[in-house]
Design a protein around this motif. Structure first.
Motif, PDB file in Angstrom:
ATOM      1  N   GLY A  13       0.836  -1.209   0.000  1.00 46.53           N
ATOM      2  CA  GLY A  13       0.000   0.000   0.000  1.00 46.53           C
ATOM      3  C   GLY A  13       0.860   1.244   0.000  1.00 46.53           C
ATOM      4  N   SER A  14       0.360   2.311   0.630  1.00 48.27           N
ATOM      5  CA  SER A  14       1.107   3.580   0.617  1.00 48.27           C
ATOM      6  C   SER A  14       2.491   3.394   1.215  1.00 48.27           C
ATOM      7  N   ALA A  15       2.551   2.898   2.450  1.00 48.44           N
ATOM      8  CA  ALA A  15       3.855   2.759   3.108  1.00 48.44           C
ATOM      9  C   ALA A  15       4.682   1.661   2.434  1.00 48.44           C
ATOM     10  N   VAL A  33       8.059  -8.408  -1.284  1.00 54.36           N
ATOM     11  CA  VAL A  33       6.827  -7.709  -0.876  1.00 54.36           C
ATOM     12  C   VAL A  33       5.666  -8.667  -1.119  1.00 54.36           C
ATOM     13  N   VAL A  34       4.851  -8.889  -0.087  1.00 57.28           N
ATOM     14  CA  VAL A  34       3.666  -9.735  -0.283  1.00 57.28           C
ATOM     15  C   VAL A  34       2.433  -8.858  -0.208  1.00 57.28           C
ATOM     16  N   GLU A  35       1.569  -8.976  -1.186  1.00 56.29           N
ATOM     17  CA  GLU A  35       0.365  -8.150  -1.268  1.00 56.29           C
ATOM     18  C   GLU A  35      -0.834  -9.070  -1.533  1.00 56.29           C
ATOM     19  N   ARG A  82      -7.271  -3.229  -1.414  1.00 55.60           N
ATOM     20  CA  ARG A  82      -6.653  -4.567  -1.439  1.00 55.60           C
ATOM     21  C   ARG A  82      -6.074  -4.721  -2.843  1.00 55.60           C
ATOM     22  N   ILE A  83      -4.940  -4.067  -3.053  1.00 53.70           N
ATOM     23  CA  ILE A  83      -4.430  -3.879  -4.407  1.00 53.70           C
ATOM     24  C   ILE A  83      -3.028  -3.286  -4.291  1.00 53.70           C
ATOM     25  N   VAL A  84      -2.217  -3.434  -5.319  1.00 54.92           N
ATOM     26  CA  VAL A  84      -0.903  -2.787  -5.283  1.00 54.92           C
ATOM     27  C   VAL A  84      -1.138  -1.268  -5.321  1.00 54.92           C
ATOM     28  N   GLY A  86      -2.573  -0.086  -2.455  1.00 55.91           N
ATOM     29  CA  GLY A  86      -3.378  -0.067  -1.231  1.00 55.91           C
ATOM     30  C   GLY A  86      -4.450   1.007  -1.258  1.00 55.91           C
ATOM     31  N   SER A  87      -4.644   1.659  -0.139  1.00 53.75           N
ATOM     32  CA  SER A  87      -5.720   2.648  -0.040  1.00 53.75           C
ATOM     33  C   SER A  87      -5.435   3.887  -0.883  1.00 53.75           C
ATOM     34  N   SER A  88      -4.174   4.070  -1.337  1.00 51.37           N
ATOM     35  CA  SER A  88      -3.904   5.219  -2.213  1.00 51.37           C
ATOM     36  C   SER A  88      -4.500   5.018  -3.609  1.00 51.37           C
ATOM     37  N   LEU A  90      -7.697   4.089  -3.760  1.00 47.48           N
ATOM     38  CA  LEU A  90      -9.104   4.431  -3.537  1.00 47.48           C
ATOM     39  C   LEU A  90      -9.267   5.854  -3.027  1.00 47.48           C
ATOM     40  N   HIS A  91      -8.180   6.458  -2.569  1.00 46.94           N
ATOM     41  CA  HIS A  91      -8.349   7.686  -1.789  1.00 46.94           C
ATOM     42  C   HIS A  91      -8.741   8.885  -2.652  1.00 46.94           C
ATOM     43  N   ALA A  92      -8.999  10.000  -1.958  1.00 45.87           N
ATOM     44  CA  ALA A  92      -9.539  11.193  -2.617  1.00 45.87           C
ATOM     45  C   ALA A  92      -8.436  12.154  -3.069  1.00 45.87           C
ATOM     46  N   MET A  93      -7.173  11.740  -2.898  1.00 46.19           N
ATOM     47  CA  MET A  93      -6.022  12.412  -3.494  1.00 46.19           C
ATOM     48  C   MET A  93      -5.595  13.719  -2.837  1.00 46.19           C
ATOM     49  N   GLU A 221      -1.908 -13.539   0.600  1.00 45.36           N
ATOM     50  CA  GLU A 221      -2.455 -12.960   1.837  1.00 45.36           C
ATOM     51  C   GLU A 221      -1.791 -13.599   3.055  1.00 45.36           C
ATOM     52  N   ILE A 222      -1.163 -12.767   3.863  1.00 43.91           N
ATOM     53  CA  ILE A 222      -0.503 -13.279   5.077  1.00 43.91           C
ATOM     54  C   ILE A 222      -1.565 -13.652   6.103  1.00 43.91           C
ATOM     55  N   GLU A 223      -1.432 -14.854   6.617  1.00 44.01           N
ATOM     56  CA  GLU A 223      -2.358 -15.272   7.679  1.00 44.01           C
ATOM     57  C   GLU A 223      -1.762 -14.950   9.043  1.00 44.01           C
ATOM     58  N   ILE A 495      -4.198  11.771   5.890  1.00 43.29           N
ATOM     59  CA  ILE A 495      -2.949  11.278   6.466  1.00 43.29           C
ATOM     60  C   ILE A 495      -1.988  10.603   5.489  1.00 43.29           C
ATOM     61  N   ASN A 496      -2.368  10.534   4.199  1.00 47.86           N
ATOM     62  CA  ASN A 496      -1.492   9.792   3.283  1.00 47.86           C
ATOM     63  C   ASN A 496      -0.092  10.414   3.199  1.00 47.86           C
ATOM     64  N   ALA A 497      -0.009  11.745   3.179  1.00 47.08           N
ATOM     65  CA  ALA A 497       1.308  12.400   3.095  1.00 47.08           C
ATOM     66  C   ALA A 497       2.162  12.001   4.293  1.00 47.08           C
ATOM     67  N   ALA A 498       1.552  11.936   5.469  1.00 46.47           N
ATOM     68  CA  ALA A 498       2.319  11.572   6.676  1.00 46.47           C
ATOM     69  C   ALA A 498       2.722  10.098   6.644  1.00 46.47           C
ATOM     70  N   VAL A 499       1.858   9.221   6.096  1.00 39.91           N
ATOM     71  CA  VAL A 499       2.221   7.800   5.968  1.00 39.91           C
ATOM     72  C   VAL A 499       3.468   7.677   5.080  1.00 39.91           C
ATOM     73  N   VAL A 500       3.450   8.392   3.972  1.00 41.24           N
ATOM     74  CA  VAL A 500       4.592   8.343   3.037  1.00 41.24           C
ATOM     75  C   VAL A 500       5.856   8.891   3.718  1.00 41.24           C
TER      76      VAL A 500
HETATM   77  C1  LIG Z   1     -11.951   6.215   0.268  1.00 39.20           C
HETATM   78  C2  LIG Z   1     -10.698   6.779   0.868  1.00 39.20           C
HETATM   79  C3  LIG Z   1     -10.419   8.144   0.720  1.00 39.20           C
HETATM   80  C4  LIG Z   1      -9.251   8.676   1.288  1.00 39.20           C
HETATM   81  N1  LIG Z   1      -8.907   9.966   1.002  1.00 39.20           N
HETATM   82  C5  LIG Z   1      -7.690  10.422   1.367  1.00 39.20           C
HETATM   83  C6  LIG Z   1      -7.206  11.679   0.895  1.00 39.20           C
HETATM   84  O1  LIG Z   1      -7.839  12.375   0.106  1.00 39.20           O
HETATM   85  N2  LIG Z   1      -5.982  12.089   1.323  1.00 39.20           N
HETATM   86  C7  LIG Z   1      -5.215  11.336   2.182  1.00 39.20           C
HETATM   87  O2  LIG Z   1      -4.153  11.793   2.571  1.00 39.20           O
HETATM   88  N3  LIG Z   1      -5.648  10.141   2.619  1.00 39.20           N
HETATM   89  C8  LIG Z   1      -6.839   9.646   2.207  1.00 39.20           C
HETATM   90  N4  LIG Z   1      -7.226   8.391   2.573  1.00 39.20           N
HETATM   91  C9  LIG Z   1      -6.371   7.644   3.520  1.00 39.20           C
HETATM   92  C10 LIG Z   1      -5.096   7.066   2.919  1.00 39.20           C
HETATM   93  O3  LIG Z   1      -5.326   6.517   1.647  1.00 39.20           O
HETATM   94  C11 LIG Z   1      -4.561   5.992   3.874  1.00 39.20           C
HETATM   95  O4  LIG Z   1      -4.423   6.543   5.162  1.00 39.20           O
HETATM   96  C12 LIG Z   1      -3.215   5.429   3.436  1.00 39.20           C
HETATM   97  O5  LIG Z   1      -3.287   4.948   2.115  1.00 39.20           O
HETATM   98  C13 LIG Z   1      -2.822   4.309   4.398  1.00 39.20           C
HETATM   99  O6  LIG Z   1      -1.599   3.762   4.016  1.00 39.20           O
HETATM  100  P1  LIG Z   1      -1.072   2.417   4.677  1.00 39.20           P
HETATM  101  O7  LIG Z   1       0.223   2.116   4.029  1.00 39.20           O
HETATM  102  O8  LIG Z   1      -1.099   2.558   6.160  1.00 39.20           O
HETATM  103  O9  LIG Z   1      -2.177   1.315   4.321  1.00 39.20           O
HETATM  104  P2  LIG Z   1      -2.757   0.852   2.874  1.00 39.20           P
HETATM  105  O10 LIG Z   1      -2.428   1.850   1.819  1.00 39.20           O
HETATM  106  O11 LIG Z   1      -4.191   0.526   3.099  1.00 39.20           O
HETATM  107  O12 LIG Z   1      -1.920  -0.452   2.552  1.00 39.20           O
HETATM  108  C14 LIG Z   1      -2.075  -1.696   3.185  1.00 39.20           C
HETATM  109  C15 LIG Z   1      -1.770  -2.787   2.154  1.00 39.20           C
HETATM  110  O13 LIG Z   1      -1.596  -4.017   2.848  1.00 39.20           O
HETATM  111  C16 LIG Z   1      -2.286  -5.044   2.149  1.00 39.20           C
HETATM  112  N5  LIG Z   1      -2.638  -6.093   3.107  1.00 39.20           N
HETATM  113  C17 LIG Z   1      -3.487  -5.968   4.154  1.00 39.20           C
HETATM  114  N6  LIG Z   1      -3.577  -7.154   4.804  1.00 39.20           N
HETATM  115  C18 LIG Z   1      -2.771  -8.011   4.149  1.00 39.20           C
HETATM  116  C19 LIG Z   1      -2.449  -9.390   4.348  1.00 39.20           C
HETATM  117  N7  LIG Z   1      -2.987 -10.098   5.338  1.00 39.20           N
HETATM  118  N8  LIG Z   1      -1.580  -9.974   3.486  1.00 39.20           N
HETATM  119  C20 LIG Z   1      -1.014  -9.274   2.464  1.00 39.20           C
HETATM  120  N9  LIG Z   1      -1.298  -7.970   2.218  1.00 39.20           N
HETATM  121  C21 LIG Z   1      -2.169  -7.345   3.067  1.00 39.20           C
HETATM  122  C22 LIG Z   1      -3.505  -4.324   1.579  1.00 39.20           C
HETATM  123  O14 LIG Z   1      -4.119  -5.053   0.538  1.00 39.20           O
HETATM  124  C23 LIG Z   1      -2.921  -2.989   1.162  1.00 39.20           C
HETATM  125  O15 LIG Z   1      -2.418  -3.011  -0.151  1.00 39.20           O
HETATM  126  C24 LIG Z   1      -8.373   7.831   2.041  1.00 39.20           C
HETATM  127  C25 LIG Z   1      -8.660   6.467   2.172  1.00 39.20           C
HETATM  128  C26 LIG Z   1      -9.800   5.930   1.588  1.00 39.20           C
HETATM  129  C27 LIG Z   1     -10.059   4.453   1.720  1.00 39.20           C
END
Ligand SMILES: Cc1cc2nc3c(=O)[nH]c(=O)nc-3n(C[C@H](O)[C@H](O)[C@H](O)COP(=O)(O)OP(=O)(O)OC[C@H]3O[C@@H](n4cnc5c(N)ncnc54)[C@H](O)[C@@H]3O)c2cc1C
Length: 511
Positions: A13-15, A33-35, A82-84, A86-88, A90-93, A221-223, A495-500
């Protein structure tokens, strides 16, 4: 089947995307990397206007909370990628670093390395500013993540809303990331050439993925983890119906604020009682895993019918977050306590009426520093057991009081003469809703997630923290968490900028 890596990253995902790219710059380091999800193939992901429509598709984990006492017993949908990417994906950018002082609490919890100054290089290293106004704040950056500063593209309705704020004394800002945060500005957006830039688009380019020392395993998927004393030895994952064991010198969780604590708990690291209730044997007593859950809420919202057609957004519908001090709109420094947003599309919570597209605009409002704290627990030992997510939304009196102020602020802006050319009537909550009790009841029905869950594996120097300031899971030499879970508290904004920046900062420390 068994594989071995020097570093295994769980989640792309993002991180995880940042870590995979940065750690594999060292050609001597074998990075896996496992996704759980696959590569993005849905063309809608790239279209900034389509982000609300992506939820519920096959690449959304589609979590749900338990019913929330203070939001009218509603269950809240929690999309997570749930994609390469991650939530970035789906997010609103919106790209908002947060107010520098938001990170004082992080420094207090885990040391100066996590202050704003400690993170600044990570922010700078990640960003490349584009658009007509790039460079106005003194830096453009040459990082991988495009951050677009729109100008002409901003909707005339949003311009009127910003003018209303300015007329009320709210300081205009060049952008949200130029230092202060309290003020009006169009959103900085992770968009390039009119297309979404996910963190994977930015960091996991074809050139990076072609590195011989980097292996990306999708559909894995990691169990749980295999643990041996104070070491994490391997990750056990399911791919295409069969079980695989992947061993590594170091394992780094970047599975996000829901999954990272869940996998730790499924591996036996957590509160013994929580684990017992889920049928999991406790290996390491760490009560804080899954606790300290925080999320921003936005009320959807203060809806207005427009006198004339609202032109469609040329960006991503929600074009301007306005951060405010609810006690003094003209204060120019310090952290905000509330946020507004102007959305040029019908935006109303489930069960509330919104007029049709083009006839309406909505002012969203929310609290920047919620004080309610929730938790995430496994409901059983397996990956198929849905997590119990209880964010305790609006549990504290302070959160409810501040939310009331946010709704009143939205109405003050929404009724300002600067919006006279657009405003016909207030549709939600509607003129009859005025008393504190009526406003609270409306907020309980209208509050929805702003999609920023964080804090479930919080970092800290205290004995109860899940990870130490090096983001190492306490009690384990080679197990780390690097994602939104480690945040001790939420920054003011998305929070995406801070995650990165957290991932960039941690990766730089490994060199
Ligand atoms: C609809 C929506 C709108 C948003 N809008 C904004 C925005 O406008 N601006 C902003 O800054 N933030 C926004 N966010 C938040 C931002 O996208 C997230 O905070 C950020 O992407 C989180 O990063 P992460 O690395 O912590 O997790 P994620 O990006 O969610 O990454 C986690 C990854 O781990 C994988 N994973 C999970 N479990 C397993 C497993 N068991 N085995 C293998 N892989 C696994 C997932 O599939 C995913 O790819 C939004 C989020 C959503 C959903």
């Amino acid at each position: 089947m068994s594989q071995h890596f020097d570093v295994l990253i769980v989640g792309a995902g993002s991180a995880g995307s940042v870590l995979a790219s940065r750690l594999s710059e060292d050609a001597a380091c074998l990075v896996g990397v496992v996704e759980a999800g696959g590569m993005p193939t849905d063309p809608d992901i790239g279209d900034p206007l389509k982000w609300p429509a992506l939820q519920g598709r096959v690449y959304d984990w589609a979590y749900r909370t338990v019913p929330q006492q203070y939001t009218a017993r509603r269950v809240h949908e929690w999309p997570r990628g749930r994609i390469v990417g991650g939530s970035s994906c789906l997010h609103a950018m919106a790209h908002v670093r947060g107010h520098p002082r938001d990170f004082d609490a992080w420094a207090e919890a885990a040391g100066e390395g996590w202050s704003f100054d400690g993170l600044r290089d990570g922010f700078d290293r990640s960003e490349r500013l584009t658009g007509q106004r790039a460079g106005l704040n003194g830096h453009e950056g040459d990082g991988p993540l495009d951050v677009f500063l729109p100008d002409d593209e901003v909707s005339p309705v949003v311009r009127a809303y910003m003018a209303a704020g300015t007329a009320l004394g709210v300081p205009p800002l060049p952008d949200h990331n130029s230092g202060e945060l309290v003020g009006t500005s169009p959103n900085c957006l992770t968009i390039r050439g009119g297309r979404r830039v996910s963190v994977a688009d930015a960091y996991l380019t074809p050139e990076v993925l072609a590195r011989p020392n980097l292996t990306l395993l999708t559909g894995h998927e990691i169990e749980h983890l295999e643990l041996d004393g104070h070491r994490a030895v391997a990750a056990i994952c399911v791919a295409g119906g069969s079980t695989e064991r992947i061993s590594a010198g170091r394992i780094v969780f970047s599975a996000g604020a829901v999954s990272s604590p869940l996998i730790l708990m499924r591996s036996g690291i957590g509160d013994p009682q929580v684990l017992r209730e889920a049928g999991i044997a406790c290996v390491s007593d760490r009560k804080s895993v899954g606790r300290n859950l925080q999320d921003h809420l936005l009320a959807l919202g203060n809806v207005y019918r427009s006198k004339r057609p609202v032109p469609p957004s040329r960006l991503q519908h929600s074009e301007s977050l306005m951060y405010l001090d609810s006690a003094d709109f003209s204060r120019t420094s310090g952290q905000p306590d509330i946020v507004l947003a102007c959305v040029v599309a019908p935006s109303a919570a489930e069960g509330l009426e919104a007029p049709a597209y083009g006839q309406t605009y909505t002012l969203l409002c929310g609290v920047t520093h919620p004080t309610s704290r929730g938790n995430i627990r496994p409901s059983g030992p397996g990956r198929g057991d849905q997590p119990t997510i209880d964010p305790h939304y609006l549990e504290t009196e302070l959160d409810r009081l501040t939310f009331r102020k946010a709704l009143r602020a939205a109405r003050t802006v929404g009724h300002h003469p600067a919006l006279d050319d657009w405003r016909d009537v207030e549709v939600q909550p509607g003129p009859e809703v005025q008393s504190d009790g009526e406003i609270d009841a409306f907020i309980a029905r209208a509050a929805s997630t702003h999609h920023h869950p964080a804090g479930t594996c919080r970092m800290g120097m205290d004995a109860e923290a899940v990870v130490d300031p090096e983001l190492r899971v306490k009690g384990f030499h080679n197990l780390f968490v690097v994602d939104a879970s480690v945040f001790p508290s939420l920054p003011s904004g998305p929070i995406n900028a801070a995650v990165v920046a957290v991932a960039e900062t941690w990766a730089a420390r490994q060199r």
